[in-house]
Design an enzyme around this catalytic site. Structure first.
Site, PDB file in Angstrom:
ATOM      1  N   SER A 185       4.099   8.383   8.151  1.00  0.00           N
ATOM      2  CA  SER A 185       4.458   7.984   9.503  1.00  0.00           C
ATOM      3  C   SER A 185       3.934   8.976  10.543  1.00  0.00           C
ATOM      4  CB  SER A 185       5.968   7.808   9.588  1.00  0.00           C
ATOM      5  OG  SER A 185       6.315   6.959  10.643  1.00  0.00           O
ATOM      6  N   ASP A 387       5.324  -3.078   5.743  1.00  0.00           N
ATOM      7  CA  ASP A 387       5.768  -2.231   6.859  1.00  0.00           C
ATOM      8  C   ASP A 387       5.219  -2.795   8.159  1.00  0.00           C
ATOM      9  OD1 ASP A 387       6.631  -0.094   8.468  1.00  0.00           O
ATOM     10  OD2 ASP A 387       4.783   1.015   8.111  1.00  0.00           O
ATOM     11  N   HIS A 449       7.595   0.773   4.339  1.00  0.00           N
ATOM     12  CA  HIS A 449       7.140   1.951   5.084  1.00  0.00           C
ATOM     13  C   HIS A 449       7.194   3.208   4.214  1.00  0.00           C
ATOM     14  CE1 HIS A 449       6.512   4.350   8.732  1.00  0.00           C
ATOM     15  NE2 HIS A 449       7.523   5.118   8.382  1.00  0.00           N
TER      16      HIS A 449
END
EC number: 3.4.16.6
Length: 638
Positions: A185, A387, A449
């Site tokens: 991320s 995601d 994710h």
């Protein structure tokens, strides 16, 4: 004042003077520096049976002026394949704790509902040391003076390099390891910046003179927030592809209107705000709002799931409900050497850190990747297919437009692109690989994710391939992993004889064998009892027949020749069957004993009234005000 009073006063004055001098001298003495032994974690509440993974944890001060301290948690490798390796893991946010990675993704343990620790099959510590760091300051267990939060990537990088230098001073035997950085991320911004700083540091004469270069060997970034422009503009195409938004509807028109506002910002030549653009952040918010039905909305981290509105994924993964109370128990914080200066309890993401870290003067890390690749640094980008917030289409578009080493994207030669090679793992279609000029891209099918949360074994296989682990010389059962139909380097993912997970499986086999033996012995005992019952019945039947034939003879039991002793035979048999303390078999196979947990288990608490181990309330700034609003507005890319 009398003579005695004067003498007493003089004595006290002399004593006071000497005390002042001693205190002054004491302040001049150096404070004893911490050693690695001070960070050793000898036990953890709820740890599983068997030896604990060797670990160290605690704080390292990186800025005395602001009381800035990073928290780290280090796990030693279980085995060394061919050479020592260390992987530094960072979560994103900004402001989200790397304990997410330690306890929900790649670390050796996961926290259960009853706050016990279970060994993870596929953890990354099998052939590499793992170093989890809470950063920037104020994240997770890290702390800093109020108002001294980091706002730019260069400042973050400088503090992190300081931390690494101090960490290697404490643990010098790891300094020559092959070094890798991994994360997900918003760590897609952190990691390239840190890598650039390390390569530049290695070129300094002072570093070379001391032979203190760090052997940076590669980067791994999952669902990375690397190129905001590509990611912002991928939201609607991804929503169309996955059926989240239908084209030609009022919902799609509302999202397209938001995109128009974003494009105006992107098309303006502006040196600020290229990583976080409020008008562009609204695209994702609008899409998520369009899924609001009742009190539910889509989970932006895993579109297969829903969440309570307006969390929309903030309550995910489900393990989070176990981790937060576990990391707040007093005996856990003591085991991890949490400083008393850390006033608030652990929270996953800090709104204060995220609210301050806007990076308005920093350029996106995508601009650093080409040079890193050209300098020979291998980089692996991987994405979970399901995601939304950092979706794979944005990453793929970024790669397609990126230029490095004389080519664009995955070009092998002008107009010829590297093929996407199907990847199968243990017989299942796992995703695909694509590689060219030091860059590798992996898409994980049906993953979120946090890909390691979903598929720890598959990500371990990916890791071992990337860092060059080959178990050919170690031995063991290779994992069936094929790229484009070819096996490639042999990885094990817990299948080699000395692996931790293999040992755990062997222990389970032994336990299963013990239970089978127990059940088998029970079956044998049942047969013996049945035969005895039949014999008993035959004797009774024959005795009754004899009595009927000879009514003058008194019935004297099964054993007529034993006289009165026969009356005690049945009670003794009954007592044998009803034994408890003297029953060796029952003692050996007591189910309650087999299910018994270690005495150090941390019990779950049903209410705040019964939580003596809590070490502080949540940071108010994390739950309300601007920080909380930013979390709701989906700034946190953990």
């Amino acid at each position: 004042m009398g003579f005695s009073e004067t003498r007493a006063y003089s004595a006290w004055g002399a004593w006071s003077t000497w005390l002042t001098i001693c205190l002054a001298l004491a302040n001049l003495l150096p404070v004893t520096a911490k050693s690695a032994a001070d960070y050793f974690v000898d036990s953890l509440p709820g740890q599983p049976e068997g030896p604990l993974v060797k670990m160290h944890a605690g704080h390292i001060e990186i800025n005395p002026e602001t009381s800035g301290n990073f928290f780290f948690w280090h796990f030693a490798n279980s085995h060394i394949a061919d050479k020592p390796r260390t992987i530094v893991w960072l979560n994103g946010g900004p402001g989200c704790s790397s304990e997410d990675g330690a306890l929900m993704e790649i670390g050796p343990y996961r926290v259960t509902d009853d706050h016990m620790l279970n060994r993870t099959d596929g953890s990354w510590d099998e052939f590499a040391n793992l170093l989890f760091v809470d950063q920037p300051v104020g994240t997770g267990f890290s702390y800093v003076s109020t108002g001294a939060y980091v706002s730019e990537l260069d400042e973050m990088t400088s503090q992190f390099v300081t931390f690494m230098e101090k960490w290697f001073e404490l643990f010098p035997h790891y300094e020559k390891d092959d070094l890798y950085f991994a994360g997900e991320s918003y760590a897609g911004q952190y990691i390239p910046y840190i890598a650039r700083a390390i390569l530049d540091r290695n070129k300094k004469e002072s570093v070379q003179a001391q032979n203190r270069q760090w052997n940076l060997k590669g980067l791994l970034i999952g669902n990375g927030w690397i190129s905001p422009r590509h990611q912002y503009l991928s939201y609607l195409p991804y929503a169309y592809r996955e059926g989240i938004i239908q084209g030609g509807t009022d919902a799609s028109l509302r999202v397209e209107a938001t995109i128009s506002k974003c494009m105006k910002k992107l098309n303006v030549e502006d040196t600020t705000g290229t990583i976080h653009i409020a008008d562009c952040e609204d695209i994702l918010q609008t899409i998520v709002d369009e899924t609001h039905k009742g009190n539910r909305c889509i989970n932006m981290y895993d579109i297969r799931l829903t969440d309570a509105y307006s969390a929309c994924g903030m309550n995910w993964p489900p393990d989070l409900k176990n981790i937060e109370p576990y990391l707040r128990y007093k005996n856990v914080t003591e085991a991890l050497h949490i400083n008393s200066d850390k006033q608030t309890g652990w929270t996953e993401c800090s709104g204060a850190v995220g609210g301050n870290f806007r990076a308005l003067k920093s350029k996106p890390s995508v601009e650093l990747l080409p040079r890193l690749l050209e300098e020979g640094l291998p980089i692996l980008l991987f994405s979970g297919q399901k995601d939304l917030i950092c979706n794979h289409m944005g990453t793929e578009d970024m790669i397609k437009d990126m230029k490095w080493s004389g080519g664009t994207g995955f070009e092998l030669s002008p107009g010829v692109w590297a093929p996407r090679q199907d990847w199968t793992f243990e017989g299942d279609s796992a995703g695909f690989y694509q590689q060219a000029r030091n860059l590798t891209y992996v898409l994980f099918y049906n993953a979120s994710h946090m890909v390691p949360f979903d598929y720890p074994r598959r990500t371990r296989d990916m890791l071992d391939k990337f860092i060059g682990v080959d178990i050919t010389d170690i031995g063991g059962n290779p994992a069936d992993s094929r790229i484009g139909g070819e096996k490639g380097p042999t990885t094990s993912v817990g299948g080699h004889p000395n692996s931790t997970t293999a040992a755990e499986r062997e222990k389970e086999k032994m336990k299963s064998a013990a239970w089978k033996a127990y059940y088998k012995s029970g079956e044998v005992a049942l047969i013996v009892v049945a035969i005895a019952a039949i014999i008993w019945g035959v004797f009774i039947w024959r005795s009754r027949r004899q009595k009927l034939r000879n009514p003058s003879h008194e019935y004297r039991g099964i054993y007529p020749m034993l006289g009165s002793s026969s009356s005690g035979s049945l009670p003794r048999f009954s007592n044998k069957r009803g034994r408890s303390a003297d029953d060796v078999e029952a003692a050996d196979f007591d189910e309650t004993e087999l299910d018994e947990r270690p005495s150090r288990a941390v019990s779950s608490r049903s209410s705040r009234e019964h939580e003596p181990y809590a070490i502080g309330e949540e940071d108010g700034s994390d739950r309300e005000g601007e920080g909380s609003d930013e979390r709701r507005r989906l700034v946190d890319k953990s």
